[in-house]
Enzyme design. Structure first.
Site, PDB file in Angstrom:
ATOM      1  N   HIS A 108     123.197  10.970  19.098  1.00 54.04           N
ATOM      2  CA  HIS A 108     122.462  12.162  19.562  1.00 54.04           C
ATOM      3  C   HIS A 108     123.220  12.916  20.641  1.00 54.04           C
ATOM      4  O   HIS A 108     122.643  13.743  21.343  1.00 54.04           O
ATOM      5  CB  HIS A 108     121.079  11.753  20.086  1.00 54.04           C
ATOM      6  CG  HIS A 108     120.157  11.293  19.008  1.00 54.04           C
ATOM      7  ND1 HIS A 108     118.999  10.607  19.266  1.00 54.04           N
ATOM      8  CD2 HIS A 108     120.225  11.392  17.652  1.00 54.04           C
ATOM      9  CE1 HIS A 108     118.374  10.330  18.126  1.00 54.04           C
ATOM     10  NE2 HIS A 108     119.113  10.785  17.135  1.00 54.04           N
ATOM     11  N   CYS A 119     134.019  28.635  20.617  1.00 54.37           N
ATOM     12  CA  CYS A 119     135.246  28.040  20.029  1.00 54.37           C
ATOM     13  C   CYS A 119     135.049  26.605  19.574  1.00 54.37           C
ATOM     14  O   CYS A 119     135.932  26.013  18.960  1.00 54.37           O
ATOM     15  CB  CYS A 119     136.386  28.111  21.060  1.00 54.37           C
ATOM     16  SG  CYS A 119     136.210  26.965  22.452  1.00 54.37           S
ATOM     17  N   CYS A 135     133.797  28.825  29.276  1.00 58.71           N
ATOM     18  CA  CYS A 135     134.458  27.746  28.529  1.00 58.71           C
ATOM     19  C   CYS A 135     135.866  27.546  29.068  1.00 58.71           C
ATOM     20  O   CYS A 135     136.660  28.514  29.099  1.00 58.71           O
ATOM     21  CB  CYS A 135     134.523  28.107  27.044  1.00 58.71           C
ATOM     22  SG  CYS A 135     135.537  26.954  26.076  1.00 58.71           S
ATOM     23  N   CYS A 138     138.379  28.662  25.859  1.00 61.78           N
ATOM     24  CA  CYS A 138     138.538  30.036  25.357  1.00 61.78           C
ATOM     25  C   CYS A 138     138.148  31.086  26.397  1.00 61.78           C
ATOM     26  O   CYS A 138     138.340  32.283  26.189  1.00 61.78           O
ATOM     27  CB  CYS A 138     137.719  30.243  24.081  1.00 61.78           C
ATOM     28  SG  CYS A 138     135.932  30.311  24.349  1.00 61.78           S
ATOM     29  N   LEU A 202     110.066  -3.721  24.504  1.00 56.80           N
ATOM     30  CA  LEU A 202     109.017  -4.113  25.456  1.00 56.80           C
ATOM     31  C   LEU A 202     107.764  -4.529  24.704  1.00 56.80           C
ATOM     32  O   LEU A 202     107.059  -5.462  25.063  1.00 56.80           O
ATOM     33  CB  LEU A 202     108.710  -2.924  26.385  1.00 56.80           C
ATOM     34  CG  LEU A 202     107.809  -3.206  27.579  1.00 56.80           C
ATOM     35  CD1 LEU A 202     108.465  -4.218  28.507  1.00 56.80           C
ATOM     36  CD2 LEU A 202     107.496  -1.915  28.331  1.00 56.80           C
ATOM     37  N   GLU A 203     107.520  -3.816  23.594  1.00 54.92           N
ATOM     38  CA  GLU A 203     106.327  -4.105  22.757  1.00 54.92           C
ATOM     39  C   GLU A 203     106.662  -3.723  21.323  1.00 54.92           C
ATOM     40  O   GLU A 203     107.662  -3.048  21.087  1.00 54.92           O
ATOM     41  CB  GLU A 203     105.140  -3.281  23.260  1.00 54.92           C
ATOM     42  CG  GLU A 203     105.417  -1.788  23.222  1.00 54.92           C
ATOM     43  CD  GLU A 203     104.486  -0.971  24.113  1.00 54.92           C
ATOM     44  OE1 GLU A 203     103.733  -1.558  24.902  1.00 54.92           O
ATOM     45  OE2 GLU A 203     104.554   0.263  24.011  1.00 54.92           O
TER      46      GLU A 203
HETATM   47  C1  BV8 Z   1     117.514  15.908  11.574  1.00 48.69           C
HETATM   48  C2  BV8 Z   1     118.447  14.226  22.184  1.00 48.69           C
HETATM   49  C3  BV8 Z   1     118.295  16.894   9.569  1.00 48.69           C
HETATM   50  C4  BV8 Z   1     117.686  15.223  22.978  1.00 48.69           C
HETATM   51  C5  BV8 Z   1     116.885  13.450  20.479  1.00 48.69           C
HETATM   52  C6  BV8 Z   1     113.017  12.312   8.203  1.00 48.69           C
HETATM   53  C7  BV8 Z   1     114.396  12.332   7.996  1.00 48.69           C
HETATM   54  C8  BV8 Z   1     115.223  13.128   8.789  1.00 48.69           C
HETATM   55  C9  BV8 Z   1     114.672  13.899   9.813  1.00 48.69           C
HETATM   56  C10 BV8 Z   1     113.302  13.888  10.026  1.00 48.69           C
HETATM   57  C11 BV8 Z   1     112.478  13.101   9.231  1.00 48.69           C
HETATM   58  N1  BV8 Z   1     111.201  13.285   9.657  1.00 48.69           N
HETATM   59  C12 BV8 Z   1     111.191  14.143  10.697  1.00 48.69           C
HETATM   60  C13 BV8 Z   1     112.435  14.551  10.936  1.00 48.69           C
HETATM   61  C14 BV8 Z   1     112.821  15.515  11.954  1.00 48.69           C
HETATM   62  C15 BV8 Z   1     113.152  14.884  13.304  1.00 48.69           C
HETATM   63  C16 BV8 Z   1     112.249  13.736  13.662  1.00 48.69           C
HETATM   64  O1  BV8 Z   1     112.584  12.572  13.451  1.00 48.69           O
HETATM   65  N2  BV8 Z   1     111.110  14.054  14.265  1.00 48.69           N
HETATM   66  C17 BV8 Z   1     110.211  13.025  14.718  1.00 48.69           C
HETATM   67  C18 BV8 Z   1     109.572  13.462  16.035  1.00 48.69           C
HETATM   68  C19 BV8 Z   1     109.197  12.774  13.611  1.00 48.69           C
HETATM   69  N3  BV8 Z   1     114.532  14.443  13.319  1.00 48.69           N
HETATM   70  C20 BV8 Z   1     115.481  15.343  13.632  1.00 48.69           C
HETATM   71  O2  BV8 Z   1     115.266  16.507  13.880  1.00 48.69           O
HETATM   72  C21 BV8 Z   1     116.911  14.806  13.653  1.00 48.69           C
HETATM   73  N4  BV8 Z   1     117.751  15.645  12.842  1.00 48.69           N
HETATM   74  O3  BV8 Z   1     116.535  15.500  11.003  1.00 48.69           O
HETATM   75  O4  BV8 Z   1     118.472  16.696  10.968  1.00 48.69           O
HETATM   76  C22 BV8 Z   1     119.155  15.949   8.807  1.00 48.69           C
HETATM   77  C23 BV8 Z   1     119.280  14.622   9.194  1.00 48.69           C
HETATM   78  C24 BV8 Z   1     120.071  13.764   8.443  1.00 48.69           C
HETATM   79  C25 BV8 Z   1     120.762  14.246   7.328  1.00 48.69           C
HETATM   80  C26 BV8 Z   1     120.631  15.593   6.949  1.00 48.69           C
HETATM   81  C27 BV8 Z   1     119.817  16.441   7.690  1.00 48.69           C
HETATM   82  C28 BV8 Z   1     117.504  14.872  15.053  1.00 48.69           C
HETATM   83  C29 BV8 Z   1     116.783  13.922  15.981  1.00 48.69           C
HETATM   84  C30 BV8 Z   1     117.507  13.878  17.337  1.00 48.69           C
HETATM   85  C31 BV8 Z   1     116.696  14.621  18.367  1.00 48.69           C
HETATM   86  N5  BV8 Z   1     117.272  14.387  19.700  1.00 48.69           N
HETATM   87  N6  BV8 Z   1     117.481  13.272  21.669  1.00 48.69           N
HETATM   88  C32 BV8 Z   1     117.334  14.669  24.321  1.00 48.69           C
HETATM   89  O5  BV8 Z   1     117.516  13.462  24.592  1.00 48.69           O
HETATM   90  O6  BV8 Z   1     116.882  15.502  25.132  1.00 48.69           O
HETATM   91  S1  BV8 Z   1     115.656  12.397  19.989  1.00 48.69           S
HETATM   92  C33 BV8 Z   1     114.984  11.560  21.316  1.00 48.69           C
HETATM   93  O7  BV8 Z   1     114.071  10.606  20.746  1.00 48.69           O
HETATM   94  C34 BV8 Z   1     115.944  10.718  22.089  1.00 48.69           C
HETATM   95  O8  BV8 Z   1     117.273  10.868  21.687  1.00 48.69           O
HETATM   96  C35 BV8 Z   1     115.535   9.318  21.788  1.00 48.69           C
HETATM   97  O9  BV8 Z   1     116.631   8.532  21.625  1.00 48.69           O
HETATM   98  C36 BV8 Z   1     114.872   9.491  20.510  1.00 48.69           C
HETATM   99  C37 BV8 Z   1     114.051   8.339  20.053  1.00 48.69           C
HETATM  100  O10 BV8 Z   1     113.272   7.895  21.122  1.00 48.69           O
HETATM  101  P1  BV8 Z   1     113.484   6.407  21.635  1.00 48.69           P
HETATM  102  O11 BV8 Z   1     114.882   6.233  22.082  1.00 48.69           O
HETATM  103  O12 BV8 Z   1     112.983   5.461  20.599  1.00 48.69           O
HETATM  104  O13 BV8 Z   1     112.580   6.440  22.923  1.00 48.69           O
HETATM  105  P2  BV8 Z   1     110.991   6.295  22.972  1.00 48.69           P
HETATM  106  O14 BV8 Z   1     110.522   6.703  24.328  1.00 48.69           O
HETATM  107  O15 BV8 Z   1     110.392   6.918  21.764  1.00 48.69           O
HETATM  108  O16 BV8 Z   1     110.772   4.716  22.837  1.00 48.69           O
HETATM  109  C38 BV8 Z   1     111.218   3.872  23.893  1.00 48.69           C
HETATM  110  C39 BV8 Z   1     110.944   2.461  23.439  1.00 48.69           C
HETATM  111  O17 BV8 Z   1     111.444   1.597  24.451  1.00 48.69           O
HETATM  112  C40 BV8 Z   1     109.470   2.165  23.283  1.00 48.69           C
HETATM  113  O18 BV8 Z   1     109.273   1.415  22.077  1.00 48.69           O
HETATM  114  C41 BV8 Z   1     109.127   1.293  24.507  1.00 48.69           C
HETATM  115  O19 BV8 Z   1     108.162   0.308  24.208  1.00 48.69           O
HETATM  116  C42 BV8 Z   1     110.457   0.640  24.789  1.00 48.69           C
HETATM  117  N7  BV8 Z   1     110.665   0.313  26.209  1.00 48.69           N
HETATM  118  C43 BV8 Z   1     110.188   0.961  27.316  1.00 48.69           C
HETATM  119  N8  BV8 Z   1     110.614   0.304  28.424  1.00 48.69           N
HETATM  120  C44 BV8 Z   1     111.369  -0.746  28.005  1.00 48.69           C
HETATM  121  C45 BV8 Z   1     111.406  -0.740  26.605  1.00 48.69           C
HETATM  122  N9  BV8 Z   1     112.056  -1.682  25.899  1.00 48.69           N
HETATM  123  C46 BV8 Z   1     112.714  -2.644  26.596  1.00 48.69           C
HETATM  124  N10 BV8 Z   1     112.727  -2.707  27.941  1.00 48.69           N
HETATM  125  C47 BV8 Z   1     112.066  -1.786  28.671  1.00 48.69           C
HETATM  126  N11 BV8 Z   1     112.098  -1.891  30.021  1.00 48.69           N
END
Ligand code: BV8
Length: 235
Positions: A108, A119, A135, A138, A202-203
């Site tokens: 990501h 560019c 940039c 460029c 975590l869960e």
């Molecule tokens: C795309 C950068 C087209 C920005 C991010 C099906 C297929 C393909 C795409 C989709 C699909 N369905 C929907 C989509 C579209 C979309 C999507 O998935 N939407 C979701 C909301 C349904 N996906 C996209 O748009 C992607 N691109 O589809 O392009 C394509 C793709 C492939 C081939 C051809 C065309 C692009 C997605 C990337 C978006 N950018 N980040 C930024 O950071 O500002 S995503 C963002 O969410 C972060 O990057 C993060 O990494 C990501 C996932 O979140 P998690 O890392 O899992 O974090 P989260 O808080 O959710 O969970 C934390 C976990 O940690 C929890 O379980 C918690 O319990 C645990 N935790 C908490 N504390 C601890 C812990 N565990 C251990 N120890 C602790 N202490």
């Protein structure tokens, strides 16, 4: 032994970086559809730049935790035995690198990089970024954006990810809710390819049912325990 590790925001939570979907997570306070999409950036670049400038400030003040360091030990231990760790992260922070990992695949993108939309050049960028910046390659002004994959954009290196998965023996997801695709679909691909699968979180995540093994607790506890066990197994 070849291991594919996918990390998410949870591995960096104990380093003080927010997660996305936990209570008080980033996306609870900010709407990703208003901030982490190319359309949002086109409509209001100053607001999007301010969001990422605040996260760069937070990242500069943070430090890797024992989970990051444990994965670095795993990388070195597997390499000594002729094996491989493919570390794929959804995170845009540099804590894996600061924790000692030498090969990190940021699917990501990276918060400390900026890309020129004129560019295409990608630059290391640790400070504030805005429309007044030019940039270094460029010279164009106001064309720099965070080198980050927003919703609706294609993640980086999907071919390399598929190739690494195909040669791995074990798939481990750490600190991810399994809610963002295509990253969240990797565990199913791993199962189709016959890999063992393990979740360290975590869960239970949205994908918990898809994992053969699971260990729950803070990453700084469960990841070092997992790594020590694997390193003992491979001798
Ligand atoms: C795309 C950068 C087209 C920005 C991010 C099906 C297929 C393909 C795409 C989709 C699909 N369905 C929907 C989509 C579209 C979309 C999507 O998935 N939407 C979701 C909301 C349904 N996906 C996209 O748009 C992607 N691109 O589809 O392009 C394509 C793709 C492939 C081939 C051809 C065309 C692009 C997605 C990337 C978006 N950018 N980040 C930024 O950071 O500002 S995503 C963002 O969410 C972060 O990057 C993060 O990494 C990501 C996932 O979140 P998690 O890392 O899992 O974090 P989260 O808080 O959710 O969970 C934390 C976990 O940690 C929890 O379980 C918690 O319990 C645990 N935790 C908490 N504390 C601890 C812990 N565990 C251990 N120890 C602790 N202490």
């Amino acid at each position: 032994m070849r291991i594919f590790v996918l990390t998410g925001a949870g591995i960096s939570a104990e380093s003080g970086l927010g997660t996305f979907r936990d209570t008080g997570g980033i996306w609870e306070r900010f709407d990703p559809m208003k901030l982490a999409t190319p359309e949002a950036f086109a409509a209001d670049p100053d607001t999007v730049h301010a969001f990422y400038n605040a996260r760069r400030d937070n990242l500069r003040a943070s430090a890797p935790n024992p989970a990051h360091a444990a994965l670095a030990r795993l990388e070195a231990g597997l390499a000594r035995g002729g094996g491989e760790l493919f570390l794929c992260t959804q995170n845009i922070d540099d804590l894996h690198e600061r924790g000692g990992s030498s090969r990190v695949h940021h699917m990501h993108g990276e918060l400390f990089k900026a890309r020129c939309t004129a560019c295409g050049a990608v630059h290391h960028w640790r400070d504030d970024l805005g429309r007044e910046d030019s940039c270094p390659d460029c010279g164009a002004r106001g064309t720099l954006r965070p080198h980050i994959v927003w919703f609706g954009e294609i993640p980086f290196g999907l071919d390399a990810i598929g190739e690494a998965l195909a040669r791995a023996d074990l798939f481990v997801a750490i600190g991810t809710s399994g809610s963002v695709y295509p990253a969240a679909g990797l565990v199913q691909e791993a199962r189709y390819m016959g890999l063992r699968t393990c979740e360290l979180n975590l869960e239970p995540s949205d994908n918990a049912h898809a994992f053969d093994e699971r260990a729950y607790g803070p990453a700084s506890d469960v990841v070092p325990e997992f790594v020590e066990r694997v390193l003992r197994e491979i001798g």
